[in-house]
Design an enzyme around this catalytic site. Sequence first.
Site, mmCIF file in Angstrom:
data_model
loop_
_atom_site.group_PDB
_atom_site.id
_atom_site.type_symbol
_atom_site.label_atom_id
_atom_site.label_comp_id
_atom_site.label_asym_id
_atom_site.label_seq_id
_atom_site.Cartn_x
_atom_site.Cartn_y
_atom_site.Cartn_z
ATOM 1 N N HIS A 177 0.831 -1.205 0.000
ATOM 2 C CA HIS A 177 0.000 0.000 0.000
ATOM 3 C C HIS A 177 0.864 1.252 0.000
ATOM 4 O O HIS A 177 0.641 2.178 -0.796
ATOM 5 C CB HIS A 177 -0.906 -0.039 1.238
ATOM 6 C CG HIS A 177 -1.627 1.238 1.518
ATOM 7 N ND1 HIS A 177 -2.966 1.420 1.223
ATOM 8 C CD2 HIS A 177 -1.208 2.398 2.088
ATOM 9 C CE1 HIS A 177 -3.328 2.647 1.583
ATOM 10 N NE2 HIS A 177 -2.280 3.255 2.124
ATOM 11 N N GLU A 178 1.861 1.299 0.873
ATOM 12 C CA GLU A 178 2.698 2.499 0.983
ATOM 13 C C GLU A 178 3.535 2.733 -0.278
ATOM 14 O O GLU A 178 3.716 3.871 -0.716
ATOM 15 C CB GLU A 178 3.596 2.409 2.219
ATOM 16 C CG GLU A 178 2.849 2.374 3.535
ATOM 17 C CD GLU A 178 1.914 3.561 3.712
ATOM 18 O OE1 GLU A 178 2.192 4.632 3.133
ATOM 19 O OE2 GLU A 178 0.901 3.415 4.404
ATOM 20 N N HIS A 232 1.544 4.500 -2.915
ATOM 21 C CA HIS A 232 1.409 5.952 -2.723
ATOM 22 C C HIS A 232 2.551 6.679 -3.427
ATOM 23 O O HIS A 232 2.353 7.737 -4.032
ATOM 24 C CB HIS A 232 1.438 6.287 -1.228
ATOM 25 C CG HIS A 232 0.093 6.242 -0.569
ATOM 26 N ND1 HIS A 232 -1.017 6.847 -1.093
ATOM 27 C CD2 HIS A 232 -0.317 5.667 0.597
ATOM 28 C CE1 HIS A 232 -2.059 6.652 -0.300
ATOM 29 N NE2 HIS A 232 -1.656 5.940 0.727
#
EC number: 3.4.24.-
Length: 293
Positions: A138-139, A142
Amino acid sequence: MHRHYNGLKTAVLFGAIWAVLLLIGALLSASFRSSAFLLLFVVIGLATSAYGYWNSARIALRAMRARPVSEAEQPAMHRIVRELSTRAHQPMPQLYVSPTMAPNAFATGRNPENAAVCCTEGILQLLDERELRGVLGHELMHVYNRDILTSSVAGALAGVITSIAQFGVFFGAAAGGGRDEERPNPLALLLLSLMAPLAATVIQLAISRTREYDADEDGSKLTSDPLALASALRKLELGTRQLPLPPERELVNASHMMIANPFRGQGVARLFSTHPPMAERIARLEALAGYRR
């Protein structure tokens, strides 16, 4: 389709926040018969945005008192990030750990070549390796989706709108002693001061929430394991409620980067969170895995 919809939604929201800005400019220009101050605030806002974007990694890492960690110190974290960045054909970011026990993680940096991923001590202890892999995916997305630029511009525009509205009220009051035909409408300026910042904030929050949904989906595609992230989010929802971060200014400014809302928000405060509801995020991830409710 979900990814395409969120990308379109972000574009529409950016259009809305620019529309609010231009509407304020038109109203105040008509009231004060000058548009010079509008240009000044836009320039200031964009300069602030550029500074925040360029220094986003340093500012966020300093707020969390994070330090870089070697592979000997965090072998699992290094192994996971190396695998996922290689799979995405992207450079591996620098890895940091924050000493706080509040479980959370965030990514920052102006581009993939100058990115950093940070985990707190709390999240490293709370999650198993499969769940940590879901969070790190997820990170990383980003960073790869350039979300730092998106959030920086949205935040800067919201700040410009708030500053212009306050400017209008201040100078409207100062001009109150003039002739009636020269005096700005005080009721219009009051409504502007209240509604414009609120509209800007709501749009900014919508952009942040949209980016979180995208990172959930794209990160799950990167890891090929949406249920791992869903499991991690369940633990984080409970963990951040039990161990919230103090609402200090620097932490509040960095909170939109974190995977979970780090503060204990209830009622109206939850409505104005930069993060979408955990239940909705988990439901979307389960749908990606083929679950039907």
